[in-house]
Each structure stands twice: as structure tokens, then as C-alpha cells.
Design an enzyme around this catalytic site. Sequence first.
Site, mmCIF file in Angstrom:
data_model
loop_
_atom_site.group_PDB
_atom_site.id
_atom_site.type_symbol
_atom_site.label_atom_id
_atom_site.label_comp_id
_atom_site.label_asym_id
_atom_site.label_seq_id
_atom_site.Cartn_x
_atom_site.Cartn_y
_atom_site.Cartn_z
ATOM 1 N N GLN A 253 -3.637 -7.492 46.323
ATOM 2 C CA GLN A 253 -4.829 -6.852 45.777
ATOM 3 C C GLN A 253 -4.499 -5.935 44.596
ATOM 4 O O GLN A 253 -5.239 -5.867 43.616
ATOM 5 C CB GLN A 253 -5.540 -6.067 46.872
ATOM 6 C CG GLN A 253 -6.925 -5.588 46.465
ATOM 7 C CD GLN A 253 -7.677 -4.958 47.612
ATOM 8 O OE1 GLN A 253 -7.103 -4.212 48.402
ATOM 9 N NE2 GLN A 253 -8.963 -5.255 47.721
ATOM 10 N N PHE B 228 0.847 -1.187 0.000
ATOM 11 C CA PHE B 228 0.000 0.000 0.000
ATOM 12 C C PHE B 228 0.881 1.234 0.000
ATOM 13 O O PHE B 228 1.610 1.488 0.959
ATOM 14 C CB PHE B 228 -0.859 -0.061 1.261
ATOM 15 C CG PHE B 228 -1.965 0.947 1.348
ATOM 16 C CD1 PHE B 228 -2.934 1.018 0.379
ATOM 17 C CD2 PHE B 228 -2.039 1.797 2.440
ATOM 18 C CE1 PHE B 228 -3.977 1.925 0.492
ATOM 19 C CE2 PHE B 228 -3.074 2.708 2.561
ATOM 20 C CZ PHE B 228 -4.046 2.770 1.585
ATOM 21 N N GLU C 5 -2.819 2.305 9.582
ATOM 22 C CA GLU C 5 -4.139 2.652 9.056
ATOM 23 C C GLU C 5 -4.742 3.885 9.726
ATOM 24 O O GLU C 5 -5.936 3.997 9.904
ATOM 25 C CB GLU C 5 -5.093 1.452 9.187
ATOM 26 C CG GLU C 5 -5.036 0.509 7.999
ATOM 27 C CD GLU C 5 -3.738 -0.304 7.933
ATOM 28 O OE1 GLU C 5 -2.636 0.282 7.965
ATOM 29 O OE2 GLU C 5 -3.831 -1.533 7.811
ATOM 30 N N GLY D 87 7.174 -6.273 36.779
ATOM 31 C CA GLY D 87 8.214 -5.540 37.487
ATOM 32 C C GLY D 87 9.455 -5.357 36.631
ATOM 33 O O GLY D 87 9.407 -5.405 35.398
ATOM 34 N N ARG E 131 -8.590 -1.528 9.237
ATOM 35 C CA ARG E 131 -8.580 -1.032 10.619
ATOM 36 C C ARG E 131 -9.102 -2.090 11.585
ATOM 37 O O ARG E 131 -8.644 -2.193 12.722
ATOM 38 C CB ARG E 131 -9.403 0.253 10.713
ATOM 39 C CG ARG E 131 -8.679 1.452 10.130
ATOM 40 C CD ARG E 131 -9.559 2.676 9.984
ATOM 41 N NE ARG E 131 -8.753 3.770 9.436
ATOM 42 C CZ ARG E 131 -9.223 4.765 8.704
ATOM 43 N NH1 ARG E 131 -10.529 4.824 8.426
ATOM 44 N NH2 ARG E 131 -8.422 5.708 8.252
#
Length: 379
Positions: free
Chosen positions: A275, A124, A359, A335, A239
Site C-alpha cells: 500500500q 543568454f 530562468e 530503494g 519558463r
Amino acid sequence: MAEGLAADEYAALWKDITTAIWDRLDPLEEQIENEERIPYETVLPILRETGAFGLLVPRSYGGSGLSIAQYLPIIGEFAKIQGGIRVIVHVHNSFAHALSEIGDEEQRRAILPGAATGDRSVAFALTEPDHGTGADLGTTAKAHGSGYVLDGRKWLITNSDLASHFLVFAKTDPGAVSALLVERDAPGLTIEPLPETMGCKGGQHGLLTFDNVPVPRSALVGAEGEGQDHLERALEISRVFIAASSLGTAERALELSIAHAESRVTFGKPIAHRQAVQRYLAEMAIDVYALRGMLADAAAKWDAGERIPAESSMVKQFGLEAVGRVTDRALLVHGGIGYTRKLPVERLYRDARLNWLEEGPPTIQYMVTARELLGGYRP
């Protein structure tokens, strides 16, 4: 309307391709990242053997003729391994698919059978170093004799080292953008590599210079002045393919993060018990789930024969935001070791950033979505 493969045929294709992805292509990651070069002598035969080049080529031209719903999981799976390989498959299939829709029968017969096997490939050629796109294009195709003479420059042209043809967008008139198929060996066309990229390493994103390149009238795709329409249709579905790539990368990052959280022990227990880490994982899963649902909706509509300008821009934009958040959190879960090349999460983080730009950047996606809303579209 796309019919795709029968369930048993698709299952066999899926098995062949995913086995090749994980057993034969994934082990090449370190070599490609170190050398910043894809070993085409190894990779291209694998892609040919598994039918990866013909996924979106209609069956009448020798391809698999997948529906969009069938294709998305495959390009998503490629997005889990080294990103340069995914880019090859994405660009090749996207613009083979585009040609199958916008090319005439002579153009399809000349290119698509070879595209199905990987012997031919369309790249393209839109972006320019000195101009914007659409009305601001600087490349011109001036009428000359029975054809045109092409002048201008294009850059960041992915697969420029593999393409047999370039779908070039140029002005055939000051107010008219047209699309032309140009062979790579056309006299006056030179192709130069650009510097290596941040992620998705190994492929070439070249600089194309057209210096009085003669192009026959038969190279014109559609009629003069239809280039903008062709551009929008090709990018519309491509896309969605980028969003599927975002999903694959996000899925892999989540999978690796769960495994790391369960195996990494601090203060006598896995960090999965913390948590804060649990929240990171949950947030990642929410993005993956939401993106998967948006993609299913977009694919179903396209396969039913609908145009999806708003949906494609929304899912592409949400996909790049989602994979950005997911890979950010994956780095936090891993980490410091995640910032090294010891684990794949570092590469996934870099590879994902290409999705911002492919795109069209976010500004384009917002513009298209807003245009459709103001034109009457309602989600």
C-alpha cells in the site's frame, strides 16, 4: 499567433526526433556521465539531421516553426534522457525563438537561417558573479563613436562553448538596461569554463569577461532601455519550456518506478502490492497529470497571441516542485539500488534539480505571480 506544422508533418518530425533520442542519444548516457563531456562530434550531427535546432525557428528562415503546444512534448522527451543534451536543445531553441520575436529583420536574417541548422546559436548572457539582474546589473555598454564599448562579467552562461552569439544585457545608462547581440569572436571577449555541474552534465556554463569590447550600434536589439522588456518576454515563454522539461523528467521517473514496483519482489510478491508503494505511485501520477494540464493551458494561451507572465511563473514553479516530489518518491520506490548509478533514476534525480534555477529561482516566480495578482490578474 503560432500556426505550427500540419499534423502529418509534425508526426513525421516527432518520429524522426524520438527515434534519434532513444536509439542514438540515450545510449550515450554512461559515456557522458563518466567523462562529464558531451561528445559533440556525435551529438551535434544527430541534432542537425533531425531538425532539433530549428524547432522554434520560423519556417521563413528555414526552421520548422512549431507552435508552443507542438514544441513542449519534444523538449519534454529530451528531458527523459541525459540532461546535458536536453540543455543544449533548450537553450538553443529558447533564444532562437526570442530573437525571432525581438530582433529586427537584419538580425533575424543574419542569425536565424544558421540557427535552424545549428551552424549558429544564441546564448543568454544575463547572470553576473558580482551583481544581481535588472537594475543591479554591473555590465555596461557605453556609447563610443558609432557604437558601444562593453565592459563587465557574466557567468553560468549555458552553451558558452557552442554559441556563435551572446544576447548580452547591459546598462547603456545608469537607469536603462539594453540588449545587444555580441559575436563570440569579438575582440576583448574571453570565455572560460566553470566547474562541472551536479546534474545535466557535459555542457559548458561559462564565465564571460568583456574588456572594452567594441559593439556596433546595429547589435542593439530594439531601442536603448528596452532590455528589461525583452528580458521579461524571453523568460516568460522559456519558463514554460522549463516546466515542460520538468514534466518529461517526471514522466520518465514515474514510468521507471511503475516498472520497478512490478518487477521487484519481496516476501513472495511484487512491491507494487504494498500500500505504501501504491501511494507513492499515485502521488507521482497526480503531479504529472496536474503539470500536464497547466502546460496545455499556458501553451494554448501563448499560441493564441496572449501574454502569460503569471501562468508562466506558476507553471514553472509548480513544475519544479512536482518533479522534485516525483523524483523523491521514485528514489523511495527504487530503494537503495536507486541511489546507485545502476539505474537511470539516480541521474533523473540530479538532472531535475537544475529546474530550480533555470530562468529564475522560486523567489522570482512568487514575485512575478504576486505582482500580476496585485495588478488585476485572476487565474
